[in-house]
Write a protein that holds these residues in place. Structure first.
Motif, PDB file in Angstrom:
ATOM      1  N   LEU A  70      -7.499   5.979  -5.056  1.00 37.28           N
ATOM      2  CA  LEU A  70      -7.703   4.552  -4.809  1.00 37.28           C
ATOM      3  C   LEU A  70      -8.799   4.405  -3.762  1.00 37.28           C
ATOM      4  CD1 LEU A  70      -6.927   1.507  -4.951  1.00 37.28           C
ATOM      5  CD2 LEU A  70      -5.266   1.980  -3.120  1.00 37.28           C
ATOM      6  N   ASN A  71      -9.842   3.665  -4.100  1.00 32.98           N
ATOM      7  CA  ASN A  71     -10.903   3.377  -3.136  1.00 32.98           C
ATOM      8  C   ASN A  71     -10.842   1.907  -2.738  1.00 32.98           C
ATOM      9  OD1 ASN A  71     -12.683   5.854  -2.760  1.00 32.98           O
ATOM     10  ND2 ASN A  71     -12.429   5.798  -4.986  1.00 32.98           N
ATOM     11  N   ARG A  76       1.761   2.221  -3.422  1.00 35.40           N
ATOM     12  CA  ARG A  76       0.599   2.642  -4.202  1.00 35.40           C
ATOM     13  C   ARG A  76       0.176   4.059  -3.819  1.00 35.40           C
ATOM     14  NH1 ARG A  76      -2.619   4.922  -6.309  1.00 35.40           N
ATOM     15  NH2 ARG A  76      -4.576   4.301  -7.356  1.00 35.40           N
ATOM     16  N   LEU A  77       0.354   4.431  -2.579  1.00 35.04           N
ATOM     17  CA  LEU A  77      -0.057   5.755  -2.129  1.00 35.04           C
ATOM     18  C   LEU A  77       0.868   6.859  -2.649  1.00 35.04           C
ATOM     19  CD1 LEU A  77      -1.182   5.028   1.525  1.00 35.04           C
ATOM     20  CD2 LEU A  77      -2.547   5.141  -0.546  1.00 35.04           C
ATOM     21  N   LEU A  85       0.814  -1.214   0.000  1.00 35.99           N
ATOM     22  CA  LEU A  85       0.000   0.000   0.000  1.00 35.99           C
ATOM     23  C   LEU A  85       0.848   1.266   0.000  1.00 35.99           C
ATOM     24  CD1 LEU A  85      -2.993   0.551  -0.127  1.00 35.99           C
ATOM     25  CD2 LEU A  85      -3.054   0.684   2.360  1.00 35.99           C
ATOM     26  N   ILE A 119      -6.577   8.276  -0.997  1.00 35.89           N
ATOM     27  CA  ILE A 119      -7.127   6.959  -0.691  1.00 35.89           C
ATOM     28  C   ILE A 119      -8.448   7.125   0.044  1.00 35.89           C
ATOM     29  CG2 ILE A 119      -5.787   6.763   1.443  1.00 35.89           C
ATOM     30  CD1 ILE A 119      -5.756   3.723   0.994  1.00 35.89           C
TER      31      ILE A 119
END
Length: 369
Positions: A115-116, A108-109, A105, A146
């Motif tokens: 991103l949900n 990805r952040l 994660l 997010i």
């Protein structure tokens, strides 16, 4: 656009997967079921059949699978590319899913794309539980890109056996309500309903669909029926179901802004679903998890206690409690546990300790039978 969905079972493929596909997502299903994952990678698609007379069929394409145990590297890449991550695994499995998501994660952040992450489980505020499990692994999450919106999901997927392992049969009706305030980004899914306050929709579904299913299962089994459809052919079951849902309607319209007419329309729609012969489900399966269903905040006890405290009629819900305590499915571990507790403490002790009923209400419930 890309989606990762944890849980490649019938709900995942037939409900959430179809909605994501209809919104143009390429879907990667993550699961530990080797047979299903291998089939997804070989077939690259499946068919969703609508369970009604002359029901339509929809081909779902652009799908693949990842075995989360065998291929953590593939899962990392899928998470890094994802625009949305969803689950349909059962609320008790969410801490395990959190451990699968968390290692990937942080990277990805760093990507500015929204991103949900949504837990599509049959539980109240399940995404909050998933977020808590993730933050327990990572510490506080502060990324503005997010979103962790809670959701309420409703679609009946009956027990089935299809020629093709990936094909799935689902009812025509579905409802997916998403917490708008927690949604990241401006691009929303078509099909789901976005609302500011999710709780009215969660409880409307819980105290209509789930309470209704419980009434059919627990009373239907006492009459010797095996399936929902069989039970719903009996006028006694129909009358009892209507009595139960009339009481939960009193709760829903008192606590929330739904009008009596709106709730009556919703109840009529739900009863039509219960009488669909193409959806008939096994009563033992519908009634399993009896300890959870007799919990203080679940489908039977919460409206019962409210109506009792408000001096409103609650006789049908009281009877439903007793039918639940007499349910006989020894293949359900919760049934075995409940039977043991009732044997040790008696029904009164069990309802006081487990369901949190006050003494006067406990005695009233017991006296209904």
């Amino acid at each position: 656009m890309k989606a990762v969905h944890f849980g490649a079972g019938n709900i995942g493929r037939g409900f959430i997967g179809k909605v994501l596909h209809d919104n143009g997502f390429e879907i990667t299903f993550a699961d530990v079921n080797k047979e299903i994952i291998d089939a997804l990678n070989a077939e690259k698609g499946y068919t969703v059949h609508i369970a009604e007379e002359n029901g339509a069929s929809y081909d779902i394409t652009g799908v693949s699978g990842i075995n989360t145990v065998d291929n953590p590297g593939q899962l990392e890449q899928a998470v890094l590319e994802a625009d949305i991550i969803t689950t349909a695994v059962g609320v008790n499995i969410l801490p395990i899913i959190a451990k699968s998501i968390t290692p990937h994660l942080a990277k990805r952040l760093e990507d500015p794309r929204p991103l949900n992450i949504i837990a599509c489980e049959n539980a109240v505020m399940a995404t909050d539980a998933l977020k808590e499990a993730i933050t327990n692994e990572t510490g506080k999450l502060t990324a503005s890109n997010i979103g962790f919106p809670n959701s309420a999901v409703d679609r009946i997927v009956p027990i089935q056996k299809n020629e093709r392992i990936l094909d799935v049969k689902v009812e025509p009706f579905y409802e997916w309500v998403i917490e708008e305030t927690e949604w990241a980004g401006t691009d929303k899914l078509e099909g789901p309903n976005y609302v500011q306050d999710l709780m009215p929709y969660i409880e409307r579904k819980l105290f209509t669909v789930n309470t209704g299913h419980a009434a059919i299962a627990y009373y239907g089994r006492t009459l010797g029926y095996d399936t929902v459809y069989e039970a719903m052919t009996d006028s006694k079951v129909q009358i009892f179901l209507n009595e139960v849902l009339a009481e939960t309607q009193d709760y829903i319209t008192a606590v929330y802004d739904f009008t009596a007419e709106e709730q009556e329309h919703y109840i009529d729609k739900i009863i039509k679903r219960f009488t669909n012969p193409h959806l008939s489900d096994d009563l033992n399966r519908v009634g399993r998890g009896v300890m959870r269903k007799l919990g203080p905040n679940d489908r039977i006890i919460k409206p019962l206690v409210y109506l009792h405290n408000e001096g409103e009629n609650h006789e049908a819900l009281s009877k439903l409690v007793m039918y639940a305590t007499k349910f006989d499915n020894t293949e359900d571990p919760e049934q075995v546990e409940m039977n043991s507790l009732i044997s040790e403490k008696g029904i009164e002790g069990f309802l006081t300790e487990h369901s949190g009923l006050e003494s006067d209400l406990t005695k009233e419930v017991i006296n209904t039978m």
